[in-house]
Design a protein around this motif. Structure first.
Motif, PDB file in Angstrom:
ATOM      1  N   UNK A 167       0.838  -1.201   0.000  1.00 36.91           N
ATOM      2  CA  UNK A 167       0.000   0.000   0.000  1.00 36.91           C
ATOM      3  C   UNK A 167       0.869   1.246   0.000  1.00 36.91           C
ATOM      4  N   UNK A 168       1.938   1.235   0.789  1.00 42.93           N
ATOM      5  CA  UNK A 168       2.832   2.386   0.862  1.00 42.93           C
ATOM      6  C   UNK A 168       3.487   2.653  -0.498  1.00 42.93           C
ATOM      7  N   UNK A 169       3.878   1.590  -1.198  1.00 40.92           N
ATOM      8  CA  UNK A 169       4.474   1.764  -2.528  1.00 40.92           C
ATOM      9  C   UNK A 169       3.461   2.392  -3.474  1.00 40.92           C
ATOM     10  N   UNK A 170       2.203   1.964  -3.367  1.00 37.70           N
ATOM     11  CA  UNK A 170       1.145   2.549  -4.192  1.00 37.70           C
ATOM     12  C   UNK A 170       1.032   4.040  -3.911  1.00 37.70           C
ATOM     13  N   UNK A 171       0.962   4.399  -2.640  1.00 39.86           N
ATOM     14  CA  UNK A 171       0.772   5.799  -2.267  1.00 39.86           C
ATOM     15  C   UNK A 171       1.963   6.664  -2.681  1.00 39.86           C
ATOM     16  N   UNK A 172       3.181   6.155  -2.521  1.00 36.62           N
ATOM     17  CA  UNK A 172       4.367   6.911  -2.945  1.00 36.62           C
ATOM     18  C   UNK A 172       4.375   7.089  -4.459  1.00 36.62           C
ATOM     19  N   UNK A 173       4.060   6.024  -5.172  1.00 37.79           N
ATOM     20  CA  UNK A 173       4.031   6.097  -6.636  1.00 37.79           C
ATOM     21  C   UNK A 173       2.920   7.028  -7.094  1.00 37.79           C
ATOM     22  N   UNK A 174       1.750   6.939  -6.461  1.00 33.58           N
ATOM     23  CA  UNK A 174       0.629   7.806  -6.816  1.00 33.58           C
ATOM     24  C   UNK A 174       1.011   9.278  -6.675  1.00 33.58           C
ATOM     25  N   UNK A 175       1.689   9.628  -5.598  1.00 29.55           N
ATOM     26  CA  UNK A 175       2.076  11.024  -5.379  1.00 29.55           C
ATOM     27  C   UNK A 175       2.930  11.539  -6.541  1.00 29.55           C
ATOM     28  N   UNK A 176       3.764  10.686  -7.073  1.00 34.95           N
ATOM     29  CA  UNK A 176       4.646  11.094  -8.178  1.00 34.95           C
ATOM     30  C   UNK A 176       3.899  11.107  -9.503  1.00 34.95           C
ATOM     31  N   UNK A 177       3.247   9.997  -9.836  1.00 36.41           N
ATOM     32  CA  UNK A 177       2.648   9.887 -11.174  1.00 36.41           C
ATOM     33  C   UNK A 177       1.453  10.813 -11.348  1.00 36.41           C
ATOM     34  N   UNK A 178       0.780  11.169 -10.271  1.00 32.16           N
ATOM     35  CA  UNK A 178      -0.368  12.070 -10.397  1.00 32.16           C
ATOM     36  C   UNK A 178       0.081  13.445 -10.896  1.00 32.16           C
ATOM     37  N   UNK A 179       1.172  13.957 -10.319  1.00 30.74           N
ATOM     38  CA  UNK A 179       1.693  15.249 -10.767  1.00 30.74           C
ATOM     39  C   UNK A 179       2.148  15.174 -12.227  1.00 30.74           C
ATOM     40  N   UNK A 180       2.828  14.108 -12.570  1.00 32.14           N
ATOM     41  CA  UNK A 180       3.320  13.943 -13.936  1.00 32.14           C
ATOM     42  C   UNK A 180       2.145  13.784 -14.903  1.00 32.14           C
ATOM     43  N   UNK A 181       1.116  13.053 -14.489  1.00 32.06           N
ATOM     44  CA  UNK A 181      -0.076  12.882 -15.324  1.00 32.06           C
ATOM     45  C   UNK A 181      -0.720  14.230 -15.627  1.00 32.06           C
ATOM     46  N   UNK A 182      -0.960  15.034 -14.595  1.00 35.04           N
ATOM     47  CA  UNK A 182      -1.597  16.340 -14.802  1.00 35.04           C
ATOM     48  C   UNK A 182      -0.754  17.238 -15.696  1.00 35.04           C
ATOM     49  N   UNK A 183       0.541  17.274 -15.433  1.00 36.47           N
ATOM     50  CA  UNK A 183       1.423  18.107 -16.259  1.00 36.47           C
ATOM     51  C   UNK A 183       1.480  17.569 -17.687  1.00 36.47           C
ATOM     52  N   UNK A 184       1.493  16.263 -17.834  1.00 38.56           N
ATOM     53  CA  UNK A 184       1.611  15.636 -19.137  1.00 38.56           C
ATOM     54  C   UNK A 184       0.425  15.883 -20.047  1.00 38.56           C
ATOM     55  N   UNK A 185      -0.775  15.982 -19.476  1.00 41.46           N
ATOM     56  CA  UNK A 185      -1.944  16.243 -20.324  1.00 41.46           C
ATOM     57  C   UNK A 185      -2.195  17.737 -20.486  1.00 41.46           C
ATOM     58  N   UNK A 186      -1.259  18.543 -19.975  1.00 36.80           N
ATOM     59  CA  UNK A 186      -1.364  19.988 -20.198  1.00 36.80           C
ATOM     60  C   UNK A 186      -2.237  20.688 -19.194  1.00 36.80           C
ATOM     61  N   UNK A 187      -2.219  20.213 -17.963  1.00 33.00           N
ATOM     62  CA  UNK A 187      -3.033  20.807 -16.912  1.00 33.00           C
ATOM     63  C   UNK A 187      -2.120  21.311 -15.795  1.00 33.00           C
ATOM     64  N   UNK A 188      -2.570  22.280 -15.078  1.00 33.92           N
ATOM     65  CA  UNK A 188      -1.817  22.827 -13.960  1.00 33.92           C
ATOM     66  C   UNK A 188      -1.562  21.754 -12.928  1.00 33.92           C
TER      67      UNK A 188
END
Length: 192
Positions: A167-188
């Motif tokens: 679960x901790x690995x999921x949460x750590x990965x989520x924190x990173x990929x969520x920011x990259x996802x938003x930036x990647x699709x052209x969102x703040x």
């Protein structure tokens, strides 16, 4: 002994020992019945898993449709992020959901085609719901289908964290990929 009680016992054992590592006699013992009584309800472990897995997939399809069908006050970002959190929570707290995702990654040879076909039904519904959300939100600079594919790829990577890590690995990965996802699709990235 009801079929539902037998299926609950099977889920417990499949999650503990895997499909191949679970014997019908173990399921009967866990359910508190004799193997002959189990055979009355299910002629084989394969038949038991097929009925069980189809029901679990249907439950998750209903969850996805319900989640994305709700009229939430949250932004599309909040809605998607909330789905990722709820997705994790369902995996961690529901033995059925846990079994569905583990079997999708480690599919037993005996039921491979069936499990994959059922899991694809789930994925099809999830992709439809995501595409509709991205279409309605007019997200970023990419077409809704491309945003959906990117989200699904992120979700797949997060699922690997749940199935093979913690679960901790999921949460750590989520924190990173969520920011990259938003930036990647052209969102703040300052949003959720």
């Amino acid at each position: 002994m009801s079929r539902e009680s037998i299926k609950e016992a099977a889920v417990k054992l499949f999650n503990r020992h895997g499909y191949e590592g679970t014997k019908m006699v173990q399921i009967a013992e866990e359910a508190g019945i004799r193997k002959q009584s189990l055979a009355y309800h299910f002629s084989s472990k394969k038949d038991l898993l097929k009925e069980l897995y189809r029901e679990i997939v249907e439950e998750e399809i209903e969850f996805v449709r319900g989640y994305f069908g709700e009229d939430k006050a949250a932004s599309w970002e909040g809605h998607l992020y909330g789905f990722l959190v709820e997705h994790k929570n369902r995996f961690l707290t529901s033995p059925n959901v846990h079994l569905m995702f583990v079997l999708s990654f480690t599919t037993p040879v005996e039921v491979h085609d069936f499990v994959i076909a059922e899991y694809r039904r789930y994925l099809t519904v999830l992709k439809e719901e995501l595409t509709a959300l991205f279409t309605g939100a007019k997200v970023g600079t990419f077409p809704p289908e491309e945003c959906m594919v990117t989200f699904m790829t992120m979700l797949d990577g997060l699922d690997v964290q749940l199935v093979y890590e913690t679960r901790q690995a999921y949460e750590q990965t989520l924190a990173i990929v969520w920011k990259v996802f938003l930036a990647g699709i052209g969102h703040s990235v300052n949003g959720q």
